[in-house]
Enzyme design. Structure first.
Site, PDB file in Angstrom:
ATOM      1  N   ASP A  49      10.684   5.138  15.222  1.00 44.94           N
ATOM      2  CA  ASP A  49      10.604   6.680  15.019  1.00 44.94           C
ATOM      3  C   ASP A  49      11.229   7.274  16.198  1.00 44.94           C
ATOM      4  O   ASP A  49      10.792   7.460  17.067  1.00 44.94           O
ATOM      5  CB  ASP A  49       9.315   7.190  14.694  1.00 44.94           C
ATOM      6  CG  ASP A  49       9.163   8.614  14.537  1.00 44.94           C
ATOM      7  OD1 ASP A  49      10.115   9.203  14.387  1.00 44.94           O
ATOM      8  OD2 ASP A  49       8.200   8.963  14.230  1.00 44.94           O
ATOM      9  N   CYS A  59      20.003  22.217  15.297  1.00 43.39           N
ATOM     10  CA  CYS A  59      21.109  22.501  15.098  1.00 43.39           C
ATOM     11  C   CYS A  59      22.274  21.387  15.017  1.00 43.39           C
ATOM     12  O   CYS A  59      21.699  20.172  15.355  1.00 43.39           O
ATOM     13  CB  CYS A  59      21.668  23.736  15.914  1.00 43.39           C
ATOM     14  SG  CYS A  59      21.935  22.853  17.635  1.00 43.39           S
ATOM     15  N   GLU A  82       0.800  -1.182   0.118  1.00 47.80           N
ATOM     16  CA  GLU A  82       0.013   0.025  -0.055  1.00 47.80           C
ATOM     17  C   GLU A  82       0.859   1.270  -0.064  1.00 47.80           C
ATOM     18  O   GLU A  82       1.970   1.345   0.640  1.00 47.80           O
ATOM     19  CB  GLU A  82      -1.006   0.058   1.172  1.00 47.80           C
ATOM     20  CG  GLU A  82      -1.726   1.310   1.194  1.00 47.80           C
ATOM     21  CD  GLU A  82      -2.447   1.440   2.468  1.00 47.80           C
ATOM     22  OE1 GLU A  82      -3.385   2.553   2.242  1.00 47.80           O
ATOM     23  OE2 GLU A  82      -2.332   0.951   3.323  1.00 47.80           O
ATOM     24  N   ARG A 123      12.265  16.441  12.198  1.00 46.30           N
ATOM     25  CA  ARG A 123      12.842  16.642  13.668  1.00 46.30           C
ATOM     26  C   ARG A 123      13.357  15.244  14.154  1.00 46.30           C
ATOM     27  O   ARG A 123      13.855  14.981  15.254  1.00 46.30           O
ATOM     28  CB  ARG A 123      11.728  16.981  14.584  1.00 46.30           C
ATOM     29  CG  ARG A 123      10.835  16.366  14.723  1.00 46.30           C
ATOM     30  CD  ARG A 123       9.738  16.754  15.889  1.00 46.30           C
ATOM     31  NE  ARG A 123       8.654  16.124  15.934  1.00 46.30           N
ATOM     32  CZ  ARG A 123       7.500  16.552  16.387  1.00 46.30           C
ATOM     33  NH1 ARG A 123       7.183  17.752  16.664  1.00 46.30           N
ATOM     34  NH2 ARG A 123       6.255  15.557  16.518  1.00 46.30           N
ATOM     35  N   ASP A 148      12.513  11.056  17.622  1.00 44.89           N
ATOM     36  CA  ASP A 148      12.548  12.473  17.561  1.00 44.89           C
ATOM     37  C   ASP A 148      13.401  13.221  18.388  1.00 44.89           C
ATOM     38  O   ASP A 148      13.614  12.716  19.691  1.00 44.89           O
ATOM     39  CB  ASP A 148      11.014  12.775  17.797  1.00 44.89           C
ATOM     40  CG  ASP A 148       9.899  12.591  16.652  1.00 44.89           C
ATOM     41  OD1 ASP A 148      10.519  12.401  15.595  1.00 44.89           O
ATOM     42  OD2 ASP A 148       8.811  12.330  16.909  1.00 44.89           O
TER      43      ASP A 148
END
Length: 265
Positions: free
Chosen positions: A111, A131, A43, A166, A113
């Site tokens: 995932d 940064c 998919e 991020r 972050d």
């Protein structure tokens, strides 16, 4: 408009899809050398923007060949493409098969972050702002996760991608990983979890002796911690009282002498 304002350009997106998008690599990767057998059951979801500020999410897209995928992307020019699971039937036929339509395989995906590191990002960044200094936390996370997945679970086909905003996404594509149950995926994710306390109880409690995974992680992270987290040129974790107090608050009760000695000097 100011130079900091992001302006979406359908023309540039079309140019990207016509000249730069890696259709061949995507098709080869997601086919796993079985070409149409697996790829046609994969998919894809498209997020398109027919007018500024108007988003439409289109699910159950599937394609038998690389040419079909290329043609659809070139026509739709999606702002975002989501890669979904491999189903029992081509997702475009899901209404015809209904009850027989179910997930058969999907990659193991993590995932990570940077927002999860906001409490220790002393570089001035937070949220989606990034940064070079705070990105070092991502390199540390990748080092630990990658070694654990390879050495402790035997996975070989691991790819890391910038998430686009991020953090990073880890895709484990081994056949065994693609066929894990939901329970096994949860257990595997829990293997890498370390309790860092809570807002009410900031004490970090680790078993002793350390689990081999944690011992290996300590060996890998210590030099990175000294180089990137402690010094003034890094995150300045011990550079002032506010920062070192946060660190001392995580120590167990047995480490009280450390706090007293620290405050004394």
């Amino acid at each position: 408009e100011s130079s900091s304002t992001e302006v979406f350009s359908p023309e540039l997106l079309g140019l990207y899809y016509s000249r730069l998008f890696p259709y061949h690599f995507l098709y080869d990767w997601l086919s796993y050398e079985q070409k149409t057998t697996l790829f046609s059951k994969r998919e894809f979801s498209f997020t398109i923007e027919p007018a500024p500020g108007e988003e439409i999410y289109i699910r159950y897209q599937s394609f038998s060949t690389q040419e079909e995928l290329t043609k659809a992307i070139m026509k739709r020019r999606p702002n975002k493409i989501d890669i979904g699971a491999i189903f029992s039937h081509p997702p475009k036929d899901h209404n015809a098969v209904q009850a027989k339509f179910h997930t058969e395989q999907r990659e193991l995906v993590f995932d990570i972050d940077l927002t999860d590191y906001d409490d220790v990002r002393m570089c001035g960044c937070s949220g989606a702002k990034i940064c070079n200094k705070c990105w070092t936390y991502m390199t540390m996370a990748i080092e630990i996760m990658d070694s654990g997945l390879r050495e402790d679970f035997g996975f070989k086909h691991i790819a890391w991608f910038y998430s686009g905003r991020r953090g990073v996404h880890c895709w484990v594509s081994d056949s065994a990983a693609r066929q894990l149950t939901n329970e096994a995926r949860s257990a595997l994710a829990a293997y890498f979890e370390v309790s860092l306390g809570s807002d009410k109880n900031k004490k970090v409690s680790l078993p002793y002796p350390l689990h081999p995974m944690l011992a290996r992680s300590y060996t890998k992270l210590e030099p990175m911690f000294v180089q990137h987290v402690l010094p003034e040129t890094g995150h300045k974790l011990l550079a002032n009282e506010e920062h070192w107090t946060k660190l001392l608050d995580t120590l167990p009760e047995a480490a009280k002498p450390v706090r007293k000695k620290w405050q004394k000097h």
